[in-house]
Design an enzyme around this catalytic site. Sequence first.
Site, PDB file in Angstrom:
ATOM      1  CG  ASP A   1      34.024  72.347   0.820  1.00 34.90           C
ATOM      2  OD1 ASP A   1      34.140  72.960  -0.256  1.00 34.90           O
ATOM      3  OD2 ASP A   1      34.308  71.136   0.947  1.00 34.90           O
ATOM      4  CB  ILE A   2      31.194  67.863   1.992  1.00 30.82           C
ATOM      5  CG1 ILE A   2      30.636  66.654   2.716  1.00 30.82           C
ATOM      6  CG2 ILE A   2      32.162  67.460   0.894  1.00 30.82           C
ATOM      7  CD1 ILE A   2      29.759  65.766   1.836  1.00 30.82           C
TER       8      ILE A   2
ATOM      9  CG  ASN B   1      39.212  76.377  -7.306  1.00 33.17           C
ATOM     10  OD1 ASN B   1      40.151  77.159  -7.146  1.00 33.17           O
ATOM     11  ND2 ASN B   1      38.818  75.547  -6.348  1.00 33.17           N
TER      12      ASN B   1
ATOM     13  CB  VAL C   1      31.026  71.291  -8.065  1.00 30.84           C
ATOM     14  CG1 VAL C   1      29.526  71.455  -8.265  1.00 30.84           C
ATOM     15  CG2 VAL C   1      31.316  70.169  -7.058  1.00 30.84           C
TER      16      VAL C   1
ATOM     17  CG  HIS D   1      31.684  76.524  -6.169  1.00 30.19           C
ATOM     18  ND1 HIS D   1      31.557  75.812  -7.354  1.00 30.19           N
ATOM     19  CD2 HIS D   1      32.836  76.095  -5.599  1.00 30.19           C
ATOM     20  CE1 HIS D   1      32.575  75.003  -7.479  1.00 30.19           C
ATOM     21  NE2 HIS D   1      33.382  75.153  -6.424  1.00 30.19           N
TER      22      HIS D   1
ATOM     23  CG  HIS E   1      36.231  77.393  -2.567  1.00 28.55           C
ATOM     24  ND1 HIS E   1      36.181  76.127  -2.011  1.00 28.55           N
ATOM     25  CD2 HIS E   1      36.140  77.218  -3.908  1.00 28.55           C
ATOM     26  CE1 HIS E   1      36.073  75.233  -2.984  1.00 28.55           C
ATOM     27  NE2 HIS E   1      36.050  75.865  -4.139  1.00 28.55           N
TER      28      HIS E   1
HETATM   29  P1  5GP Z   1      35.729  73.080  -6.570  1.00 29.49           P
HETATM   30  O1  5GP Z   1      36.782  72.042  -6.461  1.00 29.49           O
HETATM   31  O2  5GP Z   1      34.759  72.788  -7.702  1.00 29.49           O
HETATM   32  O3  5GP Z   1      36.228  74.498  -6.599  1.00 29.49           O
HETATM   33  O4  5GP Z   1      34.898  73.011  -5.218  1.00 29.49           O
HETATM   34  C1  5GP Z   1      33.887  72.079  -4.998  1.00 29.49           C
HETATM   35  C2  5GP Z   1      33.766  71.939  -3.518  1.00 29.49           C
HETATM   36  O5  5GP Z   1      32.551  71.271  -3.252  1.00 29.49           O
HETATM   37  C3  5GP Z   1      34.876  71.108  -2.890  1.00 29.49           C
HETATM   38  O6  5GP Z   1      35.593  71.891  -1.943  1.00 29.49           O
HETATM   39  C4  5GP Z   1      34.141  69.950  -2.242  1.00 29.49           C
HETATM   40  O7  5GP Z   1      34.682  69.579  -0.995  1.00 29.49           O
HETATM   41  C5  5GP Z   1      32.724  70.467  -2.123  1.00 29.49           C
HETATM   42  N1  5GP Z   1      31.703  69.430  -2.181  1.00 29.49           N
HETATM   43  C6  5GP Z   1      31.660  68.380  -3.027  1.00 29.49           C
HETATM   44  N2  5GP Z   1      30.548  67.646  -2.814  1.00 29.49           N
HETATM   45  C7  5GP Z   1      29.875  68.254  -1.798  1.00 29.49           C
HETATM   46  C8  5GP Z   1      28.651  67.961  -1.133  1.00 29.49           C
HETATM   47  O8  5GP Z   1      27.935  66.993  -1.422  1.00 29.49           O
HETATM   48  N3  5GP Z   1      28.276  68.810  -0.134  1.00 29.49           N
HETATM   49  C9  5GP Z   1      29.030  69.890   0.212  1.00 29.49           C
HETATM   50  N4  5GP Z   1      28.559  70.642   1.223  1.00 29.49           N
HETATM   51  N5  5GP Z   1      30.198  70.198  -0.404  1.00 29.49           N
HETATM   52  C10 5GP Z   1      30.603  69.395  -1.405  1.00 29.49           C
END
Ligand code: 5GP
Length: 110
Positions: free
Chosen positions: A30-31, A87, A96, A100, A102
């Site tokens: 995760d970024i 999520n 996103v 996915h 986590h």
């Molecule tokens: P969500 O909030 O949809 O459950 O998780 C999306 C995750 O994607 C977040 O934890 C966010 O930090 C991660 N994320 C967003 N953009 C990028 C990216 O460009 N690269 C990576 N490696 N992770 C990302």
Amino acid sequence: MQTSLFTKILNKEIPSDIIYEDDFVFAINDINPIAPVHILIIPKEQIPTINDIVSGNEFIMGKIILAAKHIAKEKGISDSGYRLIFNCNADGGQTVYHIHCHLLGGKKLG
Ligand code: 5GP
């Protein structure tokens, strides 16, 4: 359907280290990590949300969990423990729209 951020990463249109890949899923760090280990396990098939999972997706969902187990072992957190989270939609914190999982660990999670 628009190409998701994660599909762009898979297609190398956006740089990111793919730390695990098989025929069905891939994983990236995760970024914006919230734990020492924070990895996203992502199906190669672009499924927007958990609400879009249908009968027939059992195999891919199983592959996500198996990949998480494998990566947890590789990262040395199998025995100490970890958390898997999906999520879903805005109130679930999804940002996103490509499902996915986590994988969080490496510390005692609150
Ligand atoms: P969500 O909030 O949809 O459950 O998780 C999306 C995750 O994607 C977040 O934890 C966010 O930090 C991660 N994320 C967003 N953009 C990028 C990216 O460009 N690269 C990576 N490696 N992770 C990302």
